[in-house]
Write a protein that holds these residues in place. Structure first.
Motif, PDB file in Angstrom:
ATOM      1  N   ASN A 148      42.549  37.058  36.121  1.00  0.00           N
ATOM      2  CA  ASN A 148      43.155  38.167  35.419  1.00  0.00           C
ATOM      3  C   ASN A 148      42.089  38.361  34.221  1.00  0.00           C
ATOM      4  O   ASN A 148      42.483  37.730  33.136  1.00  0.00           O
ATOM      5  N   PRO A 149      41.481  39.448  34.287  1.00  0.00           N
ATOM      6  CA  PRO A 149      40.650  39.657  33.283  1.00  0.00           C
ATOM      7  C   PRO A 149      41.190  40.175  31.605  1.00  0.00           C
ATOM      8  O   PRO A 149      40.631  40.007  30.623  1.00  0.00           O
ATOM      9  N   GLU A 150      42.918  40.400  31.847  1.00  0.00           N
ATOM     10  CA  GLU A 150      43.417  40.841  30.693  1.00  0.00           C
ATOM     11  C   GLU A 150      43.974  39.701  29.901  1.00  0.00           C
ATOM     12  O   GLU A 150      43.880  39.592  28.824  1.00  0.00           O
ATOM     13  N   THR A 151      44.347  38.582  30.497  1.00  0.00           N
ATOM     14  CA  THR A 151      44.941  37.532  30.079  1.00  0.00           C
ATOM     15  C   THR A 151      43.938  36.186  30.292  1.00  0.00           C
ATOM     16  O   THR A 151      44.001  35.021  29.436  1.00  0.00           O
ATOM     17  N   LEU A 152      42.861  36.337  30.877  1.00  0.00           N
ATOM     18  CA  LEU A 152      41.907  35.358  31.176  1.00  0.00           C
ATOM     19  C   LEU A 152      42.143  33.980  31.999  1.00  0.00           C
ATOM     20  O   LEU A 152      41.753  33.062  32.062  1.00  0.00           O
ATOM     21  N   VAL A 153      43.558  34.206  32.604  1.00  0.00           N
ATOM     22  CA  VAL A 153      44.137  33.274  33.477  1.00  0.00           C
ATOM     23  C   VAL A 153      43.307  33.340  34.744  1.00  0.00           C
ATOM     24  O   VAL A 153      42.754  34.222  35.167  1.00  0.00           O
ATOM     25  N   ASN A 191      40.565  45.379  22.891  1.00  0.00           N
ATOM     26  CA  ASN A 191      39.749  45.045  21.699  1.00  0.00           C
ATOM     27  C   ASN A 191      40.311  43.698  20.912  1.00  0.00           C
ATOM     28  O   ASN A 191      40.016  43.300  19.857  1.00  0.00           O
ATOM     29  N   GLU A 192      41.614  43.620  21.339  1.00  0.00           N
ATOM     30  CA  GLU A 192      42.513  42.535  20.661  1.00  0.00           C
ATOM     31  C   GLU A 192      42.259  41.069  21.245  1.00  0.00           C
ATOM     32  O   GLU A 192      42.505  40.666  22.186  1.00  0.00           O
ATOM     33  N   PRO A 193      41.701  40.256  20.170  1.00  0.00           N
ATOM     34  CA  PRO A 193      41.321  38.958  20.650  1.00  0.00           C
ATOM     35  C   PRO A 193      42.537  38.140  20.985  1.00  0.00           C
ATOM     36  O   PRO A 193      43.752  38.390  20.301  1.00  0.00           O
ATOM     37  N   ASN A 230      39.948  29.816  16.972  1.00  0.00           N
ATOM     38  CA  ASN A 230      38.844  30.596  17.699  1.00  0.00           C
ATOM     39  C   ASN A 230      39.444  31.429  18.909  1.00  0.00           C
ATOM     40  O   ASN A 230      40.219  30.886  19.454  1.00  0.00           O
ATOM     41  N   LYS A 231      39.519  32.613  18.652  1.00  0.00           N
ATOM     42  CA  LYS A 231      40.096  33.527  19.691  1.00  0.00           C
ATOM     43  C   LYS A 231      39.252  34.169  20.659  1.00  0.00           C
ATOM     44  O   LYS A 231      37.805  34.299  20.033  1.00  0.00           O
ATOM     45  N   VAL A 232      39.559  34.693  21.763  1.00  0.00           N
ATOM     46  CA  VAL A 232      38.495  35.183  22.748  1.00  0.00           C
ATOM     47  C   VAL A 232      39.230  36.640  23.211  1.00  0.00           C
ATOM     48  O   VAL A 232      40.200  36.809  23.177  1.00  0.00           O
ATOM     49  N   THR A 233      38.182  37.576  23.117  1.00  0.00           N
ATOM     50  CA  THR A 233      38.572  39.020  23.296  1.00  0.00           C
ATOM     51  C   THR A 233      38.253  39.258  24.778  1.00  0.00           C
ATOM     52  O   THR A 233      37.217  39.334  25.316  1.00  0.00           O
ATOM     53  N   PRO A 234      39.223  39.631  25.748  1.00  0.00           N
ATOM     54  CA  PRO A 234      39.058  40.075  26.961  1.00  0.00           C
ATOM     55  C   PRO A 234      38.374  41.296  26.850  1.00  0.00           C
ATOM     56  O   PRO A 234      38.292  42.012  26.105  1.00  0.00           O
TER      57      PRO A 234
END
Ligand SMILES: Nc1ncnc2c1ncn2[C@@H]1O[C@H](COP(=O)(O)OP(=O)(O)OP(=O)(O)O)[C@@H](O)[C@H]1O
Length: 370
Positions: A166-171, A336-338, A328-332
């Motif tokens: 899921n590219p939005e949640t990176l799951v 634009n929201e990490p 450390n956050k990751v932006t999908p």
């Protein structure tokens, strides 16, 4: 294409209760060698008219086995893990398009895209996934494998089209357990499994007593593919696949061949195809990989299965160090929201922590491992 039908006996995988349900299929989302996958919603047959349909789910249909129990169903019923596709319901139902033959229907949670779609999407723009996304996805595959392999379950068909994201949640979730098998120590299994580009070298030379480490080779190929944008080893036929591997790793040595299959009499590609050192060759093939990514790939893409990193060693590798930092956050790619990925990566169960053992302190985020 919405199709609606009533099935008298639908079993809920979680509660084991069987009852009649309406199924509403809305679109075909996948086509496999043996069946199809469609998007669907479900509703209790006893529900009132205005009760909501629930879903969406992905329904995989394959011809029902008559003599054998379905391994795919057995394995999906046995497993429950954030990085393994979850089975919600299952039922058998005749398929009109196949002369009314009985098909097994596996109703699974649905994810919007495969890792193959994601890699291709970037590749079409001459780009590769961001390294932080490669880290998040690779970690979750290794975590799913750590869980599966702890029961001896070998997926046997690891490739980007069998990895859902899921590219939005990176799951990320591993799917398609149609080739999976619970391996038993020292017991033979067929070697003609796994899609060609992702086949471990021991399978290519006909090894029958292999281990779950064949999946780790597949994982190395998938990580490499995320850095290259296309499959790492593209052999034109099953034996030429070994030649492609030899171009990077050098020829397989006698010990490896003997341990894999003492009767192997196919080509071994012993003439030297290069003069440069191994780490130099890796950096030439994976030009966009960082030094820690190269070190990880060199620990995975190794001939001898017993010398290949294990899932927990992969998760403890320095490549994943940035993820362990709570700041450390990751932006999908979709916003634009990490996002803070720590709660999806490190929500280990007590069972998993037991499997990780002493390695856990190297894997958990800095705040949790203290
Ligand atoms: N749970 C799911 N959510 C979303 N899409 C799915 C799901 N399961 C499968 N798919 C889609 O359907 C495709 C085929 O599914 P799957 O690999 O399980 O079937 P298969 O018949 O074994 O296919 P193959 O022969 O290509 O391995 C996947 O590549 C994916 O695109």
């Amino acid at each position: 294409m919405a199709v609606e039908f009533l099935v008298e006996e639908v079993t809920n995988n979680h509660t084991n209760v069987t009852k009649p349900m309406y199924i509403r299929e809305t679109a075909k989302i996948g086509e496999g060698a043996f069946g199809t996958v469609s998007l669907a919603t479900l509703k209790n047959a006893s529900a009132s008219k205005d009760e909501r349909w629930f879903g969406p789910f992905a329904i995989k249909k394959v011809p029902a086995q008559t003599e054998y129990k379905s391994r795919e169903l057995e394995i999906l019923r046995q497993t429950s893990h954030p990085n393994v596709i979850g089975l919600k319901f299952f039922f058998n139902y005749p398929n009109n398009e196949d002369r009314g033959k009985l098909y097994q229907h596996l109703v699974m949670e649905s994810l919007p895209c495969t890792l193959q779609n994601e890699i291709k999407r970037y590749h079409a723009s001459k780009l590769i996934l961001q390294e932080s996304h490669i880290q998040v996805y690779s970690f979750q595959i290794a975590r799913g494998m750590n869980y599966l392999h702890s029961f001896g379950i070998c997926h046997r068909d690891i490739k980007p089209s069998n990895i859902l994201i899921n590219p939005e949640t990176l799951v990320l979730k591993i799917c398609d357990f149609g080739s999976a098998k619970q391996l038993e120590y020292n017991q033979p299994s067929v070697s003609y499994i796994c899609s060609r580009y992702y086949r471990a070298p021991e399978l290519i030379v006909g090894c029958q007593i292999y281990t779950t480490q064949i999946d780790i080779w597949g994982l190395g190929c998938v990580i490499g593919e995320m850095f290259m944008g296309s499959p790492v080893f593209q052999g034109q036929d099953p034996l030429l696949q070994l030649r492609e591997i030899s171009k990077l790793l050098g020829a397989p040595d006698k010990t490896f061949l003997f341990e894999s299959n003492p009767n192997y009499n196919g080509p071994t590609y012993t003439h030297k195809m290069f003069t440069s050192r191994l780490n130099h060759r890796f950096s030439k093939v994976f030009v966009l990989a960082s030094p820690t990514a190269l070190d990880l790939l060199m620990g995975i893409l190794v001939y001898r299965p017993q010398d290949r990193l294990k899932p927990r060693q992969i998760m403890a590798h320095e490549f994943f160090q940035p993820l362990r930092d709570p700041k450390n956050k990751v932006t999908p790619r979709t916003s634009n929201e990490p996002i803070n990925v720590q709660n999806i990566l490190y929500n280990f169960s007590d069972y998993e922590l037991g499997v990780l053992g002493s390695e856990a302190s190297k894997i958990l985020p800095l705040s949790l491992s203290e």
